[in-house]
Every structure is written in C-alpha cells, then in structure tokens.
Motif scaffolding. Structure first.
Motif, PDB file in Angstrom:
ATOM      1  N   GLY A   4       0.784  -1.220   0.000  1.00 31.75           N
ATOM      2  CA  GLY A   4       0.000   0.000   0.000  1.00 31.75           C
ATOM      3  C   GLY A   4       0.823   1.280   0.000  1.00 31.75           C
ATOM      4  O   GLY A   4       0.284   2.355  -0.088  1.00 31.75           O
ATOM      5  N   ARG A   5       2.129   1.176   0.084  1.00 28.35           N
ATOM      6  CA  ARG A   5       2.987   2.364   0.090  1.00 28.35           C
ATOM      7  C   ARG A   5       3.169   2.855  -1.340  1.00 28.35           C
ATOM      8  O   ARG A   5       3.428   2.088  -2.247  1.00 28.35           O
ATOM      9  CB  ARG A   5       4.336   2.048   0.702  1.00 28.35           C
ATOM     10  CG  ARG A   5       5.281   3.259   0.661  1.00 28.35           C
ATOM     11  CD  ARG A   5       6.550   2.960   1.314  1.00 28.35           C
ATOM     12  NE  ARG A   5       6.365   3.229   2.732  1.00 28.35           N
ATOM     13  CZ  ARG A   5       7.338   3.194   3.605  1.00 28.35           C
ATOM     14  NH1 ARG A   5       8.541   2.838   3.232  1.00 28.35           N
ATOM     15  NH2 ARG A   5       7.116   3.467   4.853  1.00 28.35           N
ATOM     16  N   LEU A   6       3.027   4.158  -1.520  1.00 32.56           N
ATOM     17  CA  LEU A   6       3.209   4.744  -2.839  1.00 32.56           C
ATOM     18  C   LEU A   6       4.681   4.768  -3.203  1.00 32.56           C
ATOM     19  O   LEU A   6       5.507   5.176  -2.404  1.00 32.56           O
ATOM     20  CB  LEU A   6       2.646   6.164  -2.866  1.00 32.56           C
ATOM     21  CG  LEU A   6       1.154   6.302  -2.668  1.00 32.56           C
ATOM     22  CD1 LEU A   6       0.776   7.770  -2.554  1.00 32.56           C
ATOM     23  CD2 LEU A   6       0.408   5.668  -3.824  1.00 32.56           C
ATOM     24  N   LYS A   7       5.002   4.372  -4.414  1.00 29.91           N
ATOM     25  CA  LYS A   7       6.379   4.372  -4.881  1.00 29.91           C
ATOM     26  C   LYS A   7       6.658   5.571  -5.777  1.00 29.91           C
ATOM     27  O   LYS A   7       7.749   5.722  -6.274  1.00 29.91           O
ATOM     28  CB  LYS A   7       6.672   3.092  -5.654  1.00 29.91           C
ATOM     29  CG  LYS A   7       6.589   1.850  -4.807  1.00 29.91           C
ATOM     30  CD  LYS A   7       6.886   0.633  -5.637  1.00 29.91           C
ATOM     31  CE  LYS A   7       6.724  -0.621  -4.818  1.00 29.91           C
ATOM     32  NZ  LYS A   7       7.005  -1.820  -5.593  1.00 29.91           N
ATOM     33  N   CYS A   8       5.675   6.390  -5.990  1.00 32.15           N
ATOM     34  CA  CYS A   8       5.846   7.547  -6.864  1.00 32.15           C
ATOM     35  C   CYS A   8       5.704   8.835  -6.041  1.00 32.15           C
ATOM     36  O   CYS A   8       5.105   8.837  -4.976  1.00 32.15           O
ATOM     37  CB  CYS A   8       4.816   7.519  -7.981  1.00 32.15           C
ATOM     38  SG  CYS A   8       3.116   7.653  -7.402  1.00 32.15           S
ATOM     39  N   PRO A   9       6.251   9.935  -6.554  1.00 31.87           N
ATOM     40  CA  PRO A   9       6.104  11.205  -5.846  1.00 31.87           C
ATOM     41  C   PRO A   9       4.650  11.670  -5.896  1.00 31.87           C
ATOM     42  O   PRO A   9       3.919  11.368  -6.835  1.00 31.87           O
ATOM     43  CB  PRO A   9       7.020  12.156  -6.613  1.00 31.87           C
ATOM     44  CG  PRO A   9       7.160  11.554  -7.964  1.00 31.87           C
ATOM     45  CD  PRO A   9       7.017  10.073  -7.779  1.00 31.87           C
ATOM     46  N   VAL A  10       4.248  12.407  -4.870  1.00 34.98           N
ATOM     47  CA  VAL A  10       2.868  12.875  -4.759  1.00 34.98           C
ATOM     48  C   VAL A  10       2.882  14.380  -4.565  1.00 34.98           C
ATOM     49  O   VAL A  10       3.659  14.909  -3.773  1.00 34.98           O
ATOM     50  CB  VAL A  10       2.163  12.209  -3.557  1.00 34.98           C
ATOM     51  CG1 VAL A  10       0.754  12.738  -3.386  1.00 34.98           C
ATOM     52  CG2 VAL A  10       2.160  10.700  -3.702  1.00 34.98           C
ATOM     53  N   LEU A  11       1.986  15.063  -5.280  1.00 34.08           N
ATOM     54  CA  LEU A  11       1.789  16.498  -5.108  1.00 34.08           C
ATOM     55  C   LEU A  11       0.370  16.712  -4.627  1.00 34.08           C
ATOM     56  O   LEU A  11      -0.576  16.247  -5.248  1.00 34.08           O
ATOM     57  CB  LEU A  11       2.009  17.250  -6.425  1.00 34.08           C
ATOM     58  CG  LEU A  11       1.701  18.749  -6.393  1.00 34.08           C
ATOM     59  CD1 LEU A  11       2.679  19.482  -5.473  1.00 34.08           C
ATOM     60  CD2 LEU A  11       1.743  19.330  -7.792  1.00 34.08           C
ATOM     61  N   VAL A  12       0.221  17.400  -3.497  1.00 26.99           N
ATOM     62  CA  VAL A  12      -1.093  17.723  -2.957  1.00 26.99           C
ATOM     63  C   VAL A  12      -1.252  19.235  -2.995  1.00 26.99           C
ATOM     64  O   VAL A  12      -0.437  19.958  -2.429  1.00 26.99           O
ATOM     65  CB  VAL A  12      -1.253  17.203  -1.506  1.00 26.99           C
ATOM     66  CG1 VAL A  12      -2.581  17.659  -0.923  1.00 26.99           C
ATOM     67  CG2 VAL A  12      -1.129  15.695  -1.460  1.00 26.99           C
ATOM     68  N   VAL A  13      -2.289  19.687  -3.682  1.00 27.06           N
ATOM     69  CA  VAL A  13      -2.614  21.112  -3.728  1.00 27.06           C
ATOM     70  C   VAL A  13      -3.856  21.289  -2.868  1.00 27.06           C
ATOM     71  O   VAL A  13      -4.895  20.699  -3.132  1.00 27.06           O
ATOM     72  CB  VAL A  13      -2.873  21.587  -5.168  1.00 27.06           C
ATOM     73  CG1 VAL A  13      -3.195  23.074  -5.183  1.00 27.06           C
ATOM     74  CG2 VAL A  13      -1.669  21.291  -6.056  1.00 27.06           C
ATOM     75  N   LEU A  68       6.124  19.325 -11.473  1.00 24.65           N
ATOM     76  CA  LEU A  68       5.923  18.394 -12.589  1.00 24.65           C
ATOM     77  C   LEU A  68       7.178  18.275 -13.444  1.00 24.65           C
ATOM     78  O   LEU A  68       7.556  17.177 -13.858  1.00 24.65           O
ATOM     79  CB  LEU A  68       4.744  18.860 -13.458  1.00 24.65           C
ATOM     80  CG  LEU A  68       3.367  18.703 -12.837  1.00 24.65           C
ATOM     81  CD1 LEU A  68       2.326  19.445 -13.655  1.00 24.65           C
ATOM     82  CD2 LEU A  68       2.990  17.235 -12.694  1.00 24.65           C
ATOM     83  N   GLU A  69       7.818  19.388 -13.697  1.00 24.67           N
ATOM     84  CA  GLU A  69       9.034  19.405 -14.503  1.00 24.67           C
ATOM     85  C   GLU A  69      10.145  18.578 -13.862  1.00 24.67           C
ATOM     86  O   GLU A  69      10.884  17.859 -14.530  1.00 24.67           O
ATOM     87  CB  GLU A  69       9.489  20.853 -14.657  1.00 24.67           C
ATOM     88  CG  GLU A  69      10.299  21.145 -15.879  1.00 24.67           C
ATOM     89  CD  GLU A  69      10.532  22.637 -16.019  1.00 24.67           C
ATOM     90  OE1 GLU A  69      11.498  23.147 -15.417  1.00 24.67           O
ATOM     91  OE2 GLU A  69       9.717  23.274 -16.713  1.00 24.67           O
ATOM     92  N   GLN A  70      10.281  18.684 -12.537  1.00 22.66           N
ATOM     93  CA  GLN A  70      11.341  17.960 -11.816  1.00 22.66           C
ATOM     94  C   GLN A  70      11.058  16.464 -11.717  1.00 22.66           C
ATOM     95  O   GLN A  70      11.962  15.647 -11.753  1.00 22.66           O
ATOM     96  CB  GLN A  70      11.503  18.502 -10.404  1.00 22.66           C
ATOM     97  CG  GLN A  70      12.097  19.878 -10.331  1.00 22.66           C
ATOM     98  CD  GLN A  70      12.119  20.378  -8.892  1.00 22.66           C
ATOM     99  OE1 GLN A  70      11.482  19.823  -8.004  1.00 22.66           O
ATOM    100  NE2 GLN A  70      12.866  21.440  -8.663  1.00 22.66           N
ATOM    101  N   ARG A  71       9.794  16.109 -11.564  1.00 21.92           N
ATOM    102  CA  ARG A  71       9.451  14.726 -11.248  1.00 21.92           C
ATOM    103  C   ARG A  71       9.119  13.857 -12.464  1.00 21.92           C
ATOM    104  O   ARG A  71       9.220  12.650 -12.402  1.00 21.92           O
ATOM    105  CB  ARG A  71       8.249  14.652 -10.304  1.00 21.92           C
ATOM    106  CG  ARG A  71       8.438  15.336  -8.958  1.00 21.92           C
ATOM    107  CD  ARG A  71       9.561  14.693  -8.179  1.00 21.92           C
ATOM    108  NE  ARG A  71       9.568  14.910  -6.763  1.00 21.92           N
ATOM    109  CZ  ARG A  71       9.913  15.997  -6.125  1.00 21.92           C
ATOM    110  NH1 ARG A  71      10.221  17.071  -6.807  1.00 21.92           N
ATOM    111  NH2 ARG A  71       9.931  16.061  -4.821  1.00 21.92           N
ATOM    112  N   LEU A  72       8.684  14.508 -13.542  1.00 20.29           N
ATOM    113  CA  LEU A  72       8.212  13.693 -14.683  1.00 20.29           C
ATOM    114  C   LEU A  72       9.171  13.728 -15.840  1.00 20.29           C
ATOM    115  O   LEU A  72       9.957  14.421 -16.130  1.00 20.29           O
ATOM    116  CB  LEU A  72       6.841  14.170 -15.144  1.00 20.29           C
ATOM    117  CG  LEU A  72       5.746  14.080 -14.088  1.00 20.29           C
ATOM    118  CD1 LEU A  72       4.442  14.634 -14.651  1.00 20.29           C
ATOM    119  CD2 LEU A  72       5.531  12.651 -13.631  1.00 20.29           C
TER     120      LEU A  72
END
Length: 72
Positions: A4-13, A68-72
């Motif tokens: 259940g742990r996320l392996k990707c970065p998450v952005l919360v606005v 988004l630019e840094q992570r994708l």
C-alpha cells in the motif's frame, strides 16, 4: 516495502475550501515525512473580500509546474 505504500512522488494542492483542507494536507505531509514518502504540499493563498473568501490557485501554478518538470 510495506503493502500500500506509494512508490511515486505525490503532489497535494490544498486550500481552505477545496477537497483537501490545509490542516488535513499538513497532517498527511507529516505522516508521509515520517514514513519517508515523497510528498510535496502546496497550499493556495486566500484573500478576504466583500464577497467572501477567495482562493488564488493561479499563484501556485509556478510551483505546480516546477514540481511536474522535476518529477516527470
């Protein structure tokens, strides 16, 4: 890695009147930091007007697009 742990970065606005409130987002950010999960939090600024509170998500655009630019 626990299930259940996320392996990707998450952005919360988050914002005061959005789906995710600022206080909920801060709690989530603290929990993710403790679990060493990559979560970035952006809280939109709000302004009080005669018509009520207005949130300005446009001001956050640079941070969102930069993330988004840094992570994708």
């Amino acid at each position: 890695m626990p299930r259940g742990r996320l392996k990707c970065p998450v952005l919360v606005v988050a914002g005061g009147r959005g789906i995710v409130s600022g206080s909920e987002a801060i709690e989530l950010q603290n929990a993710c930091a403790a679990a060493r999960m990559d979560l970035q939090l952006v809280i939109s600024p709000s302004t009080m007007t005669d018509a009520g509170e207005i949130e300005n998500f446009v001001i956050c655009d640079d941070r969102i697009f930069g993330w988004l630019e840094q992570r994708l």
